[in-house]
Design a protein around this motif. Structure first.
Motif, PDB file in Angstrom:
ATOM      1  N   TYR A  66      -9.521  -1.517   6.379  1.00 11.79           N
ATOM      2  CA  TYR A  66      -9.206  -2.874   6.838  1.00 11.79           C
ATOM      3  C   TYR A  66      -8.864  -2.868   8.339  1.00 11.79           C
ATOM      4  O   TYR A  66      -9.377  -3.701   9.108  1.00 11.79           O
ATOM      5  N   GLU A 115     -12.664  -7.672  10.359  1.00 14.31           N
ATOM      6  CA  GLU A 115     -11.875  -8.679   9.620  1.00 14.31           C
ATOM      7  C   GLU A 115     -10.372  -8.504   9.809  1.00 14.31           C
ATOM      8  O   GLU A 115      -9.597  -9.357   9.398  1.00 14.31           O
ATOM      9  N   ILE A 148      -2.185  -6.208   4.256  1.00 14.08           N
ATOM     10  CA  ILE A 148      -3.492  -5.581   4.029  1.00 14.08           C
ATOM     11  C   ILE A 148      -3.989  -5.987   2.643  1.00 14.08           C
ATOM     12  O   ILE A 148      -3.274  -5.810   1.658  1.00 14.08           O
ATOM     13  N   PRO A 149      -5.206  -6.561   2.572  1.00  9.28           N
ATOM     14  CA  PRO A 149      -5.717  -6.936   1.252  1.00  9.28           C
ATOM     15  C   PRO A 149      -5.828  -5.700   0.352  1.00  9.28           C
ATOM     16  O   PRO A 149      -6.207  -4.627   0.817  1.00  9.28           O
ATOM     17  N   GLU A 150      -5.475  -5.879  -0.926  1.00 10.11           N
ATOM     18  CA  GLU A 150      -5.510  -4.737  -1.856  1.00 10.11           C
ATOM     19  C   GLU A 150      -6.950  -4.279  -2.084  1.00 10.11           C
ATOM     20  O   GLU A 150      -7.865  -5.104  -2.186  1.00 10.11           O
ATOM     21  N   ASN A 151      -7.153  -2.993  -2.167  1.00 12.64           N
ATOM     22  CA  ASN A 151      -8.481  -2.396  -2.426  1.00 12.64           C
ATOM     23  C   ASN A 151      -9.559  -2.957  -1.502  1.00 12.64           C
ATOM     24  O   ASN A 151     -10.673  -3.260  -1.945  1.00 12.64           O
ATOM     25  N   TYR A 152      -9.207  -3.119  -0.249  1.00 14.59           N
ATOM     26  CA  TYR A 152     -10.169  -3.690   0.701  1.00 14.59           C
ATOM     27  C   TYR A 152     -11.410  -2.800   0.825  1.00 14.59           C
ATOM     28  O   TYR A 152     -11.310  -1.584   0.966  1.00 14.59           O
ATOM     29  N   ASP A 153     -12.544  -3.457   0.768  1.00 12.18           N
ATOM     30  CA  ASP A 153     -13.819  -2.738   0.865  1.00 12.18           C
ATOM     31  C   ASP A 153     -14.709  -3.574   1.789  1.00 12.18           C
ATOM     32  O   ASP A 153     -15.224  -4.610   1.384  1.00 12.18           O
ATOM     33  N   PRO A 154     -14.852  -3.175   3.042  1.00 15.99           N
ATOM     34  CA  PRO A 154     -15.557  -4.054   3.990  1.00 15.99           C
ATOM     35  C   PRO A 154     -17.037  -4.193   3.659  1.00 15.99           C
ATOM     36  O   PRO A 154     -17.658  -3.207   3.223  1.00 15.99           O
ATOM     37  N   SER A 170     -11.958  -2.651  10.436  1.00 17.54           N
ATOM     38  CA  SER A 170     -13.031  -3.643  10.274  1.00 17.54           C
ATOM     39  C   SER A 170     -12.816  -4.833  11.220  1.00 17.54           C
ATOM     40  O   SER A 170     -11.686  -5.097  11.629  1.00 17.54           O
ATOM     41  N   SER A 220      -8.406   2.454   1.750  1.00 16.24           N
ATOM     42  CA  SER A 220      -8.824   1.051   1.887  1.00 16.24           C
ATOM     43  C   SER A 220      -8.006   0.360   2.989  1.00 16.24           C
ATOM     44  O   SER A 220      -8.519  -0.505   3.705  1.00 16.24           O
TER      45      SER A 220
END
Ligand code: NDP
Length: 245
Positions: free
Chosen positions: A229, A234, A2-8, A232, A225
């Motif tokens: 993810y 993505e 999971i990308p860190e601090n993901y914000d779609p 989303s 976050s």
């Protein structure tokens, strides 16, 4: 991963129809409030009319279209699930994301003292109702866009721990159910994943560890976050992925 601090990006979440169980407290509530900042359709489930009205009010100034729906997993009957399906079909035609988050802890007790009725309730709320809701909503997910099913697990769903009784067994069941479903859906467009949020400052955690220093653990907002993810378009990890935060 999971990308860190993901914000779609807002446009990716726009129009997504997302159902969250246990949306009235803890992690589910924090997630619902966070998602209300995106122009998606939120279907928030809970067992308390008062708490559902409260969260609807809290979301009111935000951009999401929010529908609340009372479903008490302890007592829900077939017709209650049918009402939910009818509502979703008539308003949205399909759903894109199903977040299984609601759960109860039961009691922390040695097996020889564990109340049999409570054991059955925990398994019913945490595991059996998760199966029922999944079965009911699969046809609507199959016609969703970038659809996903997110199961919430726990560290005690992977390794049994003394006194965690029915809660731990229910989470082992969730892990197994997610594996079965991800295999059954491997040729479909539905992504199945399991997330263990880890120690998070909520009522459930406080019940399990009443003497714990809350400043040493995460707040619900800290885990969101990762959930964003998974919800989303993505989200690109293999079907059946498990995540531990
Ligand atoms: P909370 O107790 O804060 O929230 C649980 C939510 O589930 C509440 O909204 C609650 O409703 C709802 N719920 C409980 N029983 C029912 C029912 N019979 N029918 C419908 N809804 C019900 O828990 P958390 O936020 O801590 O937990 C969220 C998820 O994360 C759970 O699956 C939990 O097992 C998991 N988890 C949590 C950890 C933690 O440290 N907090 C660690 C690992 C996993 P109401 O608001 O009415 O009480």
């Amino acid at each position: 991963m999971i990308p860190e601090n993901y914000d779609p990006p807002a446009k990716l979440m726009s129009g997504r129809t997302i159902l969250i169980t246990g949306a009235t407290d803890g992690i589910g509530k924090a997630l619902s409030l966070k998602l209300s900042n995106y122009s998606c359709n939120l279907i928030l489930l809970g067992r308390s009319t008062l708490k559902l009205e409260a969260i609807k009010k809290e979301c009111a100034d935000h951009v999401a279209n929010v529908e609340v729906f009372k479903l008490d997993f302890m007592h829900a009957k077939g017709e209650d699930y049918q009402c939910l399906i009818d509502m979703i079909e008539s308003k949205y035609a399909s759903i894109d994301c199903l977040v299984h988050n609601a759960a109860i802890l039961g009691e922390l007790s040695p097996v020889d003292h564990y109340d049999i009725g409570l054991w059955q309730q925990v398994i019913h709320v945490n595991l059996t109702s998760t199966f029922i809701l999944t079965k009911c909503l699969l046809p609507l997910l199959k016609i969703g866009k970038f659809p996903s099913i997110t199961f919430t697990s726990s560290g005690v769903g992977i390794k049994g721990k003394a006194f965690w009784g029915a809660y731990s067994v229910s989470k082992f069941g969730i892990e197994g159910f997610a594996q079965i479903l991800s295999e059954e859906l491997k040729n479909s467009n539905i992504k199945v994943s399991t997330i263990n949020p880890g120690a998070t400052n909520t009522n459930m955690r406080a019940k399990a560890y009443p003497a714990e220093d809350k400043s040493l653990i995460k707040n619900p907002e800290d885990v969101l976050s990762a959930y964003l993810y998974l919800l989303s378009p993505e989200f690109s990890e293999p079907n059946g992925s498990r995540f531990s935060l």
